[in-house]
Design a protein around this motif. Sequence first.
Motif, PDB file in Angstrom:
ATOM      1  N   ALA A   1       6.526 -71.024 -14.007  1.00  0.00           N
ATOM      2  CA  ALA A   1       6.924 -69.931 -13.121  1.00  0.00           C
ATOM      3  C   ALA A   1       6.644 -68.570 -13.758  1.00  0.00           C
ATOM      4  O   ALA A   1       6.183 -67.634 -13.084  1.00  0.00           O
ATOM      5  N   MET A   2       6.889 -68.444 -15.059  1.00  0.00           N
ATOM      6  CA  MET A   2       6.615 -67.176 -15.741  1.00  0.00           C
ATOM      7  C   MET A   2       5.121 -66.874 -15.747  1.00  0.00           C
ATOM      8  O   MET A   2       4.693 -65.731 -15.511  1.00  0.00           O
ATOM      9  N   LEU A   3       4.317 -67.901 -16.009  1.00  0.00           N
ATOM     10  CA  LEU A   3       2.873 -67.704 -16.009  1.00  0.00           C
ATOM     11  C   LEU A   3       2.375 -67.303 -14.623  1.00  0.00           C
ATOM     12  O   LEU A   3       1.515 -66.393 -14.491  1.00  0.00           O
ATOM     13  N   ALA A   4       2.896 -67.932 -13.575  1.00  0.00           N
ATOM     14  CA  ALA A   4       2.485 -67.576 -12.218  1.00  0.00           C
ATOM     15  C   ALA A   4       2.890 -66.147 -11.868  1.00  0.00           C
ATOM     16  O   ALA A   4       2.124 -65.408 -11.201  1.00  0.00           O
ATOM     17  N   THR A   5       4.066 -65.711 -12.317  1.00  0.00           N
ATOM     18  CA  THR A   5       4.509 -64.341 -12.052  1.00  0.00           C
ATOM     19  C   THR A   5       3.599 -63.326 -12.730  1.00  0.00           C
ATOM     20  O   THR A   5       3.236 -62.281 -12.148  1.00  0.00           O
ATOM     21  N   ILE A   6       3.206 -63.608 -13.968  1.00  0.00           N
ATOM     22  CA  ILE A   6       2.306 -62.703 -14.688  1.00  0.00           C
ATOM     23  C   ILE A   6       0.956 -62.603 -13.987  1.00  0.00           C
ATOM     24  O   ILE A   6       0.372 -61.510 -13.856  1.00  0.00           O
ATOM     25  N   VAL A   7       0.456 -63.765 -13.519  1.00  0.00           N
ATOM     26  CA  VAL A   7      -0.843 -63.755 -12.843  1.00  0.00           C
ATOM     27  C   VAL A   7      -0.774 -62.951 -11.549  1.00  0.00           C
ATOM     28  O   VAL A   7      -1.650 -62.101 -11.266  1.00  0.00           O
ATOM     29  N   LEU A   8       0.270 -63.160 -10.744  1.00  0.00           N
ATOM     30  CA  LEU A   8       0.396 -62.430  -9.475  1.00  0.00           C
ATOM     31  C   LEU A   8       0.549 -60.928  -9.718  1.00  0.00           C
ATOM     32  O   LEU A   8      -0.078 -60.093  -9.029  1.00  0.00           O
ATOM     33  N   THR A   9       1.340 -60.551 -10.675  1.00  0.00           N
ATOM     34  CA  THR A   9       1.542 -59.127 -10.960  1.00  0.00           C
ATOM     35  C   THR A   9       0.270 -58.482 -11.474  1.00  0.00           C
ATOM     36  O   THR A   9      -0.059 -57.321 -11.120  1.00  0.00           O
ATOM     37  N   SER A  10      -0.468 -59.185 -12.299  1.00  0.00           N
ATOM     38  CA  SER A  10      -1.723 -58.638 -12.827  1.00  0.00           C
ATOM     39  C   SER A  10      -2.736 -58.422 -11.704  1.00  0.00           C
ATOM     40  O   SER A  10      -3.475 -57.416 -11.700  1.00  0.00           O
ATOM     41  N   ILE A  11      -2.759 -59.370 -10.746  1.00  0.00           N
ATOM     42  CA  ILE A  11      -3.679 -59.190  -9.621  1.00  0.00           C
ATOM     43  C   ILE A  11      -3.350 -57.918  -8.845  1.00  0.00           C
ATOM     44  O   ILE A  11      -4.242 -57.142  -8.459  1.00  0.00           O
ATOM     45  N   VAL A  12      -2.045 -57.680  -8.635  1.00  0.00           N
ATOM     46  CA  VAL A  12      -1.639 -56.489  -7.874  1.00  0.00           C
ATOM     47  C   VAL A  12      -2.000 -55.213  -8.631  1.00  0.00           C
ATOM     48  O   VAL A  12      -2.537 -54.245  -8.061  1.00  0.00           O
ATOM     49  N   PHE A  13      -1.729 -55.165  -9.901  1.00  0.00           N
ATOM     50  CA  PHE A  13      -1.971 -53.946 -10.678  1.00  0.00           C
ATOM     51  C   PHE A  13      -3.459 -53.667 -10.850  1.00  0.00           C
ATOM     52  O   PHE A  13      -3.922 -52.534 -10.652  1.00  0.00           O
ATOM     53  N   PHE A  14      -4.209 -54.696 -11.249  1.00  0.00           N
ATOM     54  CA  PHE A  14      -5.608 -54.428 -11.580  1.00  0.00           C
ATOM     55  C   PHE A  14      -6.500 -54.291 -10.355  1.00  0.00           C
ATOM     56  O   PHE A  14      -7.684 -53.953 -10.502  1.00  0.00           O
ATOM     57  N   THR A  15      -5.994 -54.545  -9.171  1.00  0.00           N
ATOM     58  CA  THR A  15      -6.767 -54.286  -7.956  1.00  0.00           C
ATOM     59  C   THR A  15      -6.342 -52.985  -7.269  1.00  0.00           C
ATOM     60  O   THR A  15      -6.880 -52.665  -6.200  1.00  0.00           O
ATOM     61  N   ASP A  16      -5.431 -52.254  -7.860  1.00  0.00           N
ATOM     62  CA  ASP A  16      -4.977 -50.979  -7.271  1.00  0.00           C
ATOM     63  C   ASP A  16      -5.840 -49.837  -7.805  1.00  0.00           C
ATOM     64  O   ASP A  16      -5.919 -49.645  -9.028  1.00  0.00           O
ATOM     65  N   PRO A  17      -6.472 -49.056  -6.930  1.00  0.00           N
ATOM     66  CA  PRO A  17      -7.313 -47.939  -7.406  1.00  0.00           C
ATOM     67  C   PRO A  17      -6.519 -46.917  -8.219  1.00  0.00           C
ATOM     68  O   PRO A  17      -7.052 -46.342  -9.175  1.00  0.00           O
ATOM     69  N   THR A  18      -5.291 -46.642  -7.848  1.00  0.00           N
ATOM     70  CA  THR A  18      -4.493 -45.660  -8.590  1.00  0.00           C
ATOM     71  C   THR A  18      -4.266 -46.120 -10.023  1.00  0.00           C
ATOM     72  O   THR A  18      -4.379 -45.316 -10.974  1.00  0.00           O
ATOM     73  N   PHE A  19      -3.961 -47.365 -10.206  1.00  0.00           N
ATOM     74  CA  PHE A  19      -3.734 -47.875 -11.558  1.00  0.00           C
ATOM     75  C   PHE A  19      -5.036 -47.890 -12.350  1.00  0.00           C
ATOM     76  O   PHE A  19      -5.037 -47.597 -13.561  1.00  0.00           O
ATOM     77  N   GLN A  20      -6.169 -48.198 -11.708  1.00  0.00           N
ATOM     78  CA  GLN A  20      -7.451 -48.175 -12.408  1.00  0.00           C
ATOM     79  C   GLN A  20      -7.804 -46.767 -12.870  1.00  0.00           C
ATOM     80  O   GLN A  20      -8.315 -46.574 -13.980  1.00  0.00           O
ATOM     81  N   SER A  21      -7.535 -45.772 -12.019  1.00  0.00           N
ATOM     82  CA  SER A  21      -7.793 -44.381 -12.404  1.00  0.00           C
ATOM     83  C   SER A  21      -6.912 -44.000 -13.595  1.00  0.00           C
ATOM     84  O   SER A  21      -7.337 -43.275 -14.511  1.00  0.00           O
ATOM     85  N   TYR A  22      -5.675 -44.480 -13.605  1.00  0.00           N
ATOM     86  CA  TYR A  22      -4.773 -44.201 -14.714  1.00  0.00           C
ATOM     87  C   TYR A  22      -5.302 -44.793 -16.009  1.00  0.00           C
ATOM     88  O   TYR A  22      -5.280 -44.142 -17.070  1.00  0.00           O
ATOM     89  N   LEU A  23      -5.811 -46.007 -15.936  1.00  0.00           N
ATOM     90  CA  LEU A  23      -6.353 -46.655 -17.132  1.00  0.00           C
ATOM     91  C   LEU A  23      -7.605 -45.941 -17.613  1.00  0.00           C
ATOM     92  O   LEU A  23      -7.806 -45.774 -18.822  1.00  0.00           O
ATOM     93  N   ASP A  24      -8.441 -45.481 -16.672  1.00  0.00           N
ATOM     94  CA  ASP A  24      -9.641 -44.750 -17.060  1.00  0.00           C
ATOM     95  C   ASP A  24      -9.285 -43.455 -17.769  1.00  0.00           C
ATOM     96  O   ASP A  24      -9.913 -43.056 -18.738  1.00  0.00           O
ATOM     97  N   GLY A  25      -8.227 -42.777 -17.224  1.00  0.00           N
ATOM     98  CA  GLY A  25      -7.803 -41.541 -17.867  1.00  0.00           C
ATOM     99  C   GLY A  25      -7.250 -41.781 -19.247  1.00  0.00           C
ATOM    100  O   GLY A  25      -7.466 -40.989 -20.182  1.00  0.00           O
ATOM    101  N   MET A  26      -6.519 -42.841 -19.420  1.00  0.00           N
ATOM    102  CA  MET A  26      -5.981 -43.172 -20.754  1.00  0.00           C
ATOM    103  C   MET A  26      -7.099 -43.516 -21.716  1.00  0.00           C
ATOM    104  O   MET A  26      -7.047 -43.145 -22.899  1.00  0.00           O
ATOM    105  N   ALA A  27      -8.156 -44.191 -21.209  1.00  0.00           N
ATOM    106  CA  ALA A  27      -9.251 -44.546 -22.106  1.00  0.00           C
ATOM    107  C   ALA A  27     -10.049 -43.312 -22.515  1.00  0.00           C
ATOM    108  O   ALA A  27     -10.479 -43.162 -23.645  1.00  0.00           O
ATOM    109  N   GLY A  28     -10.242 -42.340 -21.567  1.00  0.00           N
ATOM    110  CA  GLY A  28     -10.981 -41.138 -21.903  1.00  0.00           C
ATOM    111  C   GLY A  28     -10.203 -40.249 -22.857  1.00  0.00           C
ATOM    112  O   GLY A  28     -10.777 -39.629 -23.765  1.00  0.00           O
TER     113      GLY A  28
END
Length: 208
Positions: free
Chosen positions: A180-207
């Motif tokens: 159940a914990m592994l499934a929760t991590i997978v579902l949450t990661s899908i939501v975060f890494f497919t969100d454009p706002t979160f991707q822009s945030y990660l790009d800004g942190m990397a720059g």
Amino acid sequence: MTQDEAARDETAHARGTDGAPPARPHDERPRPQYGEYAPEGWTWPPPGEQRPDASGASSHGAPPPPAAPAPAAPAPPLAGATAGQPRTVDRFITILLLALGAVGAWNTSVSLQQLPGAIQTVYSQQGVGTYTPQEWLPTLALVGTVFMLALYAAVLGWSIVRMRAGRAAFWVPLLGGAVAMLATIVLTSIVFFTDPTFQSYLDGMAGA
């Protein structure tokens, strides 16, 4: 005197002068209460001993009683009796873990239904921005909820079967919790890494 006359004289002498038969000798022993005294010369042989019969041959008495059977060896203790304490501990731990798993499965299902609000709270705390839910997010939340409830039902049934069979079952809820914990991590990661706002945030942190 002829032989017949001599025999008659002997008979008369034996009967007595009055012609009556001779009296039997008086038995001075007291009369027994039951039965009669054994005839003179009779002896009681113990059972199993030989005694001569009238012909001089020996005859066996009553057979000796059969020997008492040897006491049966005590039965070995049952395996269930020696394993009673470990089974009790295992059952207690299993039931406790199942109770915690029920609470966890319910909380996870509710959290998946409220996932957009939870993500926006994280975004606000970390300064990520505004979260815009994807169109497929409700479907993903529903699939995750059904999976969590079905997983808990499978864990519960498997645990009951093993406990009834007398086998260790505590590890079944632990395995279900890990899945159940592994499934929760997978579902949450899908939501975060497919969100454009979160991707822009990660790009800004990397720059930076």
